[in-house]
Scaffold this motif. Structure first.
Motif, PDB file in Angstrom:
ATOM      1  N   UNK A  12       0.859  -1.176   0.000  1.00  0.00           N
ATOM      2  CA  UNK A  12       0.000   0.000   0.000  1.00  0.00           C
ATOM      3  C   UNK A  12       0.894   1.225   0.000  1.00  0.00           C
ATOM      4  N   UNK A  13       0.789   2.013  -1.071  1.00  0.00           N
ATOM      5  CA  UNK A  13       1.666   3.171  -1.222  1.00  0.00           C
ATOM      6  C   UNK A  13       1.005   4.426  -0.669  1.00  0.00           C
ATOM      7  N   UNK A  14       1.730   5.125   0.175  1.00  0.00           N
ATOM      8  CA  UNK A  14       1.358   6.448   0.684  1.00  0.00           C
ATOM      9  C   UNK A  14      -0.068   6.513   1.230  1.00  0.00           C
ATOM     10  N   UNK A  15      -0.400   5.642   2.175  1.00  0.00           N
ATOM     11  CA  UNK A  15      -1.727   5.714   2.793  1.00  0.00           C
ATOM     12  C   UNK A  15      -1.873   6.994   3.603  1.00  0.00           C
ATOM     13  N   UNK A  16      -3.104   7.316   3.929  1.00  0.00           N
ATOM     14  CA  UNK A  16      -3.383   8.510   4.722  1.00  0.00           C
ATOM     15  C   UNK A  16      -3.109   8.239   6.200  1.00  0.00           C
ATOM     16  N   UNK A  17      -3.050   9.312   6.979  1.00  0.00           N
ATOM     17  CA  UNK A  17      -2.886   9.164   8.416  1.00  0.00           C
ATOM     18  C   UNK A  17      -4.075   8.402   9.011  1.00  0.00           C
ATOM     19  N   UNK A  18      -5.260   8.631   8.477  1.00  0.00           N
ATOM     20  CA  UNK A  18      -6.435   7.924   8.994  1.00  0.00           C
ATOM     21  C   UNK A  18      -6.333   6.425   8.745  1.00  0.00           C
ATOM     22  N   UNK A  19      -5.870   6.032   7.554  1.00  0.00           N
ATOM     23  CA  UNK A  19      -5.704   4.605   7.262  1.00  0.00           C
ATOM     24  C   UNK A  19      -4.649   3.976   8.160  1.00  0.00           C
ATOM     25  N   UNK A  20      -3.551   4.683   8.367  1.00  0.00           N
ATOM     26  CA  UNK A  20      -2.488   4.161   9.209  1.00  0.00           C
ATOM     27  C   UNK A  20      -2.955   3.993  10.647  1.00  0.00           C
ATOM     28  N   UNK A  21      -3.716   4.953  11.123  1.00  0.00           N
ATOM     29  CA  UNK A  21      -4.261   4.851  12.483  1.00  0.00           C
ATOM     30  C   UNK A  21      -5.164   3.617  12.599  1.00  0.00           C
ATOM     31  N   UNK A  22      -5.983   3.397  11.593  1.00  0.00           N
ATOM     32  CA  UNK A  22      -6.877   2.242  11.602  1.00  0.00           C
ATOM     33  C   UNK A  22      -6.087   0.939  11.679  1.00  0.00           C
ATOM     34  N   UNK A  23      -4.982   0.834  10.904  1.00  0.00           N
ATOM     35  CA  UNK A  23      -4.185  -0.389  10.907  1.00  0.00           C
ATOM     36  C   UNK A  23      -3.452  -0.563  12.233  1.00  0.00           C
ATOM     37  N   UNK A  25      -4.498   0.345  15.162  1.00  0.00           N
ATOM     38  CA  UNK A  25      -5.484  -0.158  16.123  1.00  0.00           C
ATOM     39  C   UNK A  25      -5.884  -1.603  15.820  1.00  0.00           C
ATOM     40  N   UNK A  26      -5.842  -1.990  14.557  1.00  0.00           N
ATOM     41  CA  UNK A  26      -6.259  -3.336  14.174  1.00  0.00           C
ATOM     42  C   UNK A  26      -5.172  -4.381  14.402  1.00  0.00           C
ATOM     43  N   UNK A  27      -3.916  -4.023  14.091  1.00  0.00           N
ATOM     44  CA  UNK A  27      -2.864  -5.035  14.034  1.00  0.00           C
ATOM     45  C   UNK A  27      -1.858  -4.995  15.182  1.00  0.00           C
ATOM     46  N   UNK A  28      -1.752  -3.889  15.883  1.00  0.00           N
ATOM     47  CA  UNK A  28      -0.628  -3.737  16.799  1.00  0.00           C
ATOM     48  C   UNK A  28      -1.028  -3.941  18.254  1.00  0.00           C
ATOM     49  N   UNK A  29      -0.309  -4.782  18.985  1.00  0.00           N
ATOM     50  CA  UNK A  29      -0.505  -4.874  20.438  1.00  0.00           C
ATOM     51  C   UNK A  29       0.173  -3.693  21.125  1.00  0.00           C
ATOM     52  N   UNK A  30      -0.071  -3.550  22.418  1.00  0.00           N
ATOM     53  CA  UNK A  30       0.591  -2.536  23.248  1.00  0.00           C
ATOM     54  C   UNK A  30       0.354  -1.123  22.733  1.00  0.00           C
TER      55      UNK A  30
END
Length: 511
Positions: A12-23, A25-30
């Motif tokens: 995924x090239x150059x996603x938005x800050x909103x998309x990155x925030x969503x990922x 929250x979805x994928x990262x522990x801690x």
């Protein structure tokens, strides 16, 4: 031809800050959402890893090296790992000047999307002319048990590629690009400096000219605080790295700020605090209550090297384009005994103290530096070869520009924190020093032990012992201790600089 990125399951090239925030929250522990609406990630790795960092070379460079054949084997392992991952590609520029900007890209695991989110805030945005010159390939999930902290960082300057394996500390992304930029700037005749930059507006200066100040110091010495502190209407330009070119021309690098969060106080550091407490800031390894989201910037139980990024557009700042030529250089030293709050350096002394790069280490440099008395030439731990070339280039550049150079102590005089006889050089003291330098209101006299100029009078500081530490030792009956410290410093400094066999001898003799 640009370096070819390895294949991945998806990109995924150059996603938005909103998309990155969503990922995140979805994928990262801690990860915790804070009271300010921003996200904090508790990283496994808490600082940059010098013992894990190797320059790819088949010849000695003055740095820790790995032979190219071995490095290519590790690169192949990382490429094979990437082939099975979903990746994020973040593209942008180091620097805003069309004549001096460097196309840079970060190729990062989607499962650690906080890193590209933070990096996006520091890159200047790409445009239709963008082409990649630097590449950082970053895989936190690929642990390397054979190396320190199961991490490996490979710096290939021949191809301008940095590979990071195992670490999840954002600083390895940021410095992955800027470390390579050191060499590019040097090859263009300048010097990359681990430096903040700020301007004093024309209406605040004695001669009515806008003045540019550069602030160099190791991480944790107060570089960001000094840069962002509002003194006489000063405006921050750049947080961390600049290029000083012949004639005093300066080029900046980053469109955002990467600041230490420990001890962040709205009264002492209102600009940084304001940037760090917005919803779009990103926090890393900051103390946050997982139930309430309450942030405690003074809690170092996990680490004192918590970090935050935010865009410069979120705070008052000076546009980094069309800067005046550098006029001041402040060399920061978090000392705890003999360095005054400020000393003015003669031209021949400036390169000497630049090469010494003295300070007391903090957690920002990793556990191997914290609490130790350090000497890092140019306060730049990211230089690409033996540091004589850095000192010699600095001396060459001094001869082409008019820089007033000052040594600042951002620590203490008279002893460490636990010595009740010592005194702290506080943030308002350093601000008073800056104001007096710009106003030209300091009265100077030569220090009998070190030869630089110390203040006999400085508006805003009424404690002579901060200005001339010798007086504190005299009053306390500690002159034998003082003389021993002076002698020890002279010996240690001479021995240290003697290691740099290619260093211009006029620098070595300036002490």
């Amino acid at each position: 031809m640009p370096f070819a990125l390895p294949n991945a399951t998806s990109v995924t090239a150059n996603p938005t800050q909103a998309e990155l925030r969503e990922w995140v929250l979805e994928f990262m522990p801690r990860v915790t959402e804070t009271e300010f609406g921003n996200l904090n990630y508790q990283a496994r790795i808490l600082a940059r890893l010098t013992p894990s960092t190797f320059f790819v070379s088949d010849a000695p460079t003055g740095k820790q090296v790995m032979a190219r054949d071995e490095a290519e084997q590790w690169a192949a392992k990382q490429d094979a790992y990437v082939a099975e991952q979903d990746m994020v590609l973040m593209e942008g520029y180091i620097g805003p000047d069309p004549a001096f900007r460097t196309g840079t890209r970060l190729f990062m695991e989607k499962s650690n999307s906080n890193v590209p989110a933070m990096q996006q805030q520091l890159y200047f945005p790409r445009d239709e002319d963008w082409t990649p010159e630097f590449t950082v390939i970053y895989t936190p999930g690929l642990r390397v048990p054979e190396h320190h902290e199961e991490c490996l960082i490979l710096v290939d300057l021949d191809n301008y590629v940095t590979r990071v394996m195992g670490s999840d500390y954002f600083g390895e992304s940021k410095m992955g690009g800027l470390r390579m930029w050191n060499k590019l700037v040097y090859d263009r005749g300048g010097l990359a400096m681990h430096s903040g930059a700020k301007t004093f507006p024309a209406e605040s200066t004695a001669d009515g000219a806008e003045r540019l100040a550069l602030i160099i110091g190791l991480s944790g010495t107060g570089k960001t605080t000094t840069t962002f502190r509002n003194v006489k209407g000063s405006l921050p330009v750049q947080d961390d790295f600049i290029a000083l070119m012949p004639g005093g021309t300066v080029h900046t690098t980053e469109n955002g700020c990467f600041a230490k969060s420990f001890g962040l106080d709205p009264d002492d550091e209102p600009t940084i605090y304001g940037g760090a407490t917005r919803p779009d800031a990103w926090l890393e390894s900051v103390a946050v209550d997982p139930e309430t989201g309450k942030v405690d910037f003074f809690d170092d139980s996990y680490t004192a090297n918590g970090r935050v990024t935010f865009p410069l557009e979120n705070i008052r700042h000076r546009d980094p384009r069309d800067l005046p030529k550098a006029h001041y250089l402040f060399i920061l030293n978090r000392n705890e005994n003999l360095i005054p709050a400020v000393a003015k350096l003669k031209p021949e002394q400036a390169a000497y103290y630049f090469m010494l790069g003295e300070t007391k280490g903090t957690s920002a440099g990793g556990a191997h530096e914290a609490g130790k008395n350090l000497r890092v030439p140019g306060t730049n731990p990211f230089w690409f070869e033996e540091e004589s070339s850095m000192g010699n280039r600095f001396l060459e550049l001094l001869e082409t520009c008019e820089l007033e150079v000052y040594l600042f102590n951002t620590g203490r005089v008279g002893g460490p924190d636990d010595d009740e006889r010592s005194k702290k050089v506080r943030i308002p003291h350093s601000a008073a020093v800056q104001e007096a330098i710009v106003d030209g209101t300091i009265e100077w006299e030569e220090d009998p032990d070190f030869g630089y100029l110390v203040a006999s009078s400085l508006p805003g500081i009424d404690d002579d012992e901060l200005l001339q530490p010798r007086k504190l030792y005299e009053r306390q009956g500690r002159m034998d201790e003082y003389r021993a410290l002076v002698e020890r410093l002279a010996t240690e400094r001479a021995e240290y600089l003697a290691k740099f066999t290619s260093l211009d001898q006029s620098i070595v003799k300036a002490g």
